[in-house]
Motif scaffolding. Structure first.
Motif, PDB file in Angstrom:
ATOM      1  N   LEU A   9     -27.623  46.082  21.393  1.00  0.00           N
ATOM      2  CA  LEU A   9     -28.171  44.627  21.220  1.00  0.00           C
ATOM      3  C   LEU A   9     -26.473  43.806  20.397  1.00  0.00           C
ATOM      4  O   LEU A   9     -27.438  42.535  20.614  1.00  0.00           O
ATOM      5  CB  LEU A   9     -28.620  44.982  19.513  1.00  0.00           C
ATOM      6  CG  LEU A   9     -29.445  44.025  18.867  1.00  0.00           C
ATOM      7  CD1 LEU A   9     -30.644  43.190  20.027  1.00  0.00           C
ATOM      8  CD2 LEU A   9     -30.082  44.309  16.827  1.00  0.00           C
ATOM      9  N   VAL A  50     -32.093  39.679  24.766  1.00  0.00           N
ATOM     10  CA  VAL A  50     -32.066  40.157  23.273  1.00  0.00           C
ATOM     11  C   VAL A  50     -32.840  41.026  22.654  1.00  0.00           C
ATOM     12  O   VAL A  50     -33.121  42.369  22.013  1.00  0.00           O
ATOM     13  CB  VAL A  50     -31.671  39.181  22.454  1.00  0.00           C
ATOM     14  CG1 VAL A  50     -31.536  39.181  21.024  1.00  0.00           C
ATOM     15  CG2 VAL A  50     -29.954  38.655  23.143  1.00  0.00           C
ATOM     16  N   ALA A  75     -33.512  44.499  23.950  1.00  0.00           N
ATOM     17  CA  ALA A  75     -32.663  44.987  23.097  1.00  0.00           C
ATOM     18  C   ALA A  75     -33.174  45.608  21.958  1.00  0.00           C
ATOM     19  O   ALA A  75     -33.756  46.489  21.243  1.00  0.00           O
ATOM     20  CB  ALA A  75     -31.406  45.274  22.975  1.00  0.00           C
ATOM     21  N   LEU A  76     -34.031  44.698  21.085  1.00  0.00           N
ATOM     22  CA  LEU A  76     -34.295  44.995  19.302  1.00  0.00           C
ATOM     23  C   LEU A  76     -35.886  45.834  20.096  1.00  0.00           C
ATOM     24  O   LEU A  76     -36.219  46.232  18.934  1.00  0.00           O
ATOM     25  CB  LEU A  76     -34.608  42.922  18.948  1.00  0.00           C
ATOM     26  CG  LEU A  76     -35.500  43.464  17.695  1.00  0.00           C
ATOM     27  CD1 LEU A  76     -34.463  43.397  16.941  1.00  0.00           C
ATOM     28  CD2 LEU A  76     -35.527  41.495  17.224  1.00  0.00           C
ATOM     29  N   LEU A 112     -31.451  49.931  13.012  1.00  0.00           N
ATOM     30  CA  LEU A 112     -31.343  48.479  13.220  1.00  0.00           C
ATOM     31  C   LEU A 112     -29.746  48.109  12.108  1.00  0.00           C
ATOM     32  O   LEU A 112     -28.846  47.347  12.055  1.00  0.00           O
ATOM     33  CB  LEU A 112     -32.442  47.361  13.046  1.00  0.00           C
ATOM     34  CG  LEU A 112     -32.211  46.487  13.201  1.00  0.00           C
ATOM     35  CD1 LEU A 112     -31.499  46.386  14.557  1.00  0.00           C
ATOM     36  CD2 LEU A 112     -33.440  45.475  13.258  1.00  0.00           C
TER      37      LEU A 112
END
Length: 314
Positions: free
Chosen positions: A33, A50, A53-54, A68
Motif C-alpha cells: 500500500l 493504490v 492495495a487498500l 492498516l
C-alpha cells in the motif's frame, strides 16, 4: 511488463536527493500500500493500484482492519483503521461514491450514543495492540478519532446523515478543549481546516493557537528541545513542532507561527531523514513490525509536508 497505472520512472534522477533516498527506503521496507501511495504521490503512479492495495484491508462490514493502522493488529474493523483508509482515498482523489457510502454506514454502526467515534471498539480485545491504546467495554467518543474523519468527509463534500451529529460533536469537543495534548490539537485542526462554518472555524483555531503557545505544546526552537516538556505518557523526545500542526501552508494552524519559527521547524523535519532514507517514528515503539510499517507512512507524510511548503525534495 509494468502494471497499468504504475509509476513513471525518469531515466535519470539526481543521486542522493532526499526523494531518491526515501524511494529506496520505501521499496526496501514498505508494505505494498505505501509503495503504491509513494509512487502515486511522487512518481506519477496511478490511483487504481493504490485502491487495489487498500482493498486488502477492507472488511465486509464496510470498515477496515488487518493492521492498516500499524499499532492495532488483527483482522477486525476499527475506527482508526477506517480513518487511515479515508486518508489514503483522499490522497488519490477517490474519497467519494459508493465506497465512501459503505464507510459511512460502518461509521454509523460503531458510533457511540452521541453520534461520534471511539478510537477502538471492544472487538479489538484478544488481538495485539499498542500498550498506549486502551481497549475497554464501553469506549467514549473521542475527538482524536472523529475529527480527522469528519474533516476529510467535509473536504471531499461527502454528505451523509452520520455527519450531522458527528460534526456537532466535533464543535462541542473543540470548544471544550482546555487540558490539551498535542494529538488532540492535531485532530481539532484536521476538523477545523475543512469545517463548513469558516468563521467559527477561524475563531476556534485562533483560540487553540493561543493555548498551544501559552502551554508550550509546540517546540519552537528545535535546538533547545530540553526547554519543552513532553506530554505525560509520551515517549522520550516525542515533541511536536509547528509543521505537525500546520501540515500545509493553507492550514488554519499556519497562523500560529511566525515565518522564522516555521522555517526552523521545516529545517528540523528535513534533517530528521535517517541514513536509510526514512523518517523516524517519534511515538512510543512497542514491537518491531508496527514500528517498521509506520515509518513508511511517516516518510511519505514528511515528504508531502516539505513539498507543500516549497522545499525541494528531489
Amino acid at each position: 511488463m509494468a502494471e497499468s497505472g504504475g509509476p513513471s520512472l525518469p531515466s535519470a534522477r539526481p543521486a542522493h536527493t532526499p526523494l531518491l533516498r526515501a524511494e529506496r527506503f520505501v521499496w526496501l521496507t514498505a508494505r505494498v500500500l505505501e509503495q503504491r501511495l509513494f509512487a502515486h504521490r511522487f512518481l506519477n503512479g496511478g490511483a487504481d493500484p493504490v485502491e487495489r492495495a487498500l482493498d486488502a484491508y477492507r472488511n465486509e462490514d464496510g470498515g477496515y482492519g488487518h493492521a492498516l493502522e500499524p499499532d492495532l493488529r488483527g483482522p477486525v474493523s476499527q475506527p482508526l483503521h477506517t480513518a487511515r483508509a479515508l486518508h489514503v482515498l483522499d490522497a488519490v482523489g477517490r474519497c467519494g461514491g459508493q465506497r465512501v457510502e459503505r464507510v459511512c454506514r460502518y461509521l454509523t454502526s460503531v458510533s457511540t450514543t452521541d453520534g461520534a467515534l471511539p478510537a477502538v471498539c471492544p472487538s479489538q480485545r484478544g488481538y495485539p495492540v499498542a500498550p498506549f491504546v486502551p481497549v475497554v467495554d464501553d469506549p467514549p467518543s473521542e475527538l482524536l478519532a472523529t475529527g480527522p474523519v469528519v474533516g476529510l468527509l467535509h473536504r471531499n463534500e461527502v454528505w451523509h446523515a452520520w455527519l450531522f451529529r458527528a460534526t456537532d460533536f466535533c464543535w462541542q469537543a473543540v470548544d471544550a478543549l482546555k487540558a490539551l495534548h498535542p494529538y488532540e490539537i492535531e485532530a481539532a485542526v484536521a476538523f477545523l481546516d475543512a469545517a463548513p462554518d469558516r468563521a467559527r472555524a477561524e475563531a476556534a483555531a485562533d483560540r487553540l493557537g493561543r493555548l498551544v503557545r501559552e502551554r508550550r505544546l509546540a517546540a519552537l526552537d528545535p535546538d533547545k528541545l530540553d526547554a519543552y516538556a513532553v506530554a505525560p505518557g509520551y515517549a522520550p523526545g516525542e515533541h511536536h513542532f509547528p509543521h505537525d500542526y500546520a501540515r500545509t501552508p493553507d492550514s488554519l494552524a499556519r497562523a500560529w507561527f511566525t515565518d522564522e519559527e516555521m522555517a526552523r521547524s521545516l529545517d528540523f523535519l528535513a534533517a530528521e531523514q535517517n541514513e536509510d532514507g526514512g523518517w523516524p517514528v517519534r511515538w512510543r515503539q512497542w514491537a518491531p513490525a508496527p514500528a517498521l510499517e509506520a515509518r513508511a507512512g511517516v516518510t511519505i507524510e514528511a515528504l508531502r509536508t516539505l513539498r507543500a511548503y516549497g522545499r525541494y525534495v528531489g
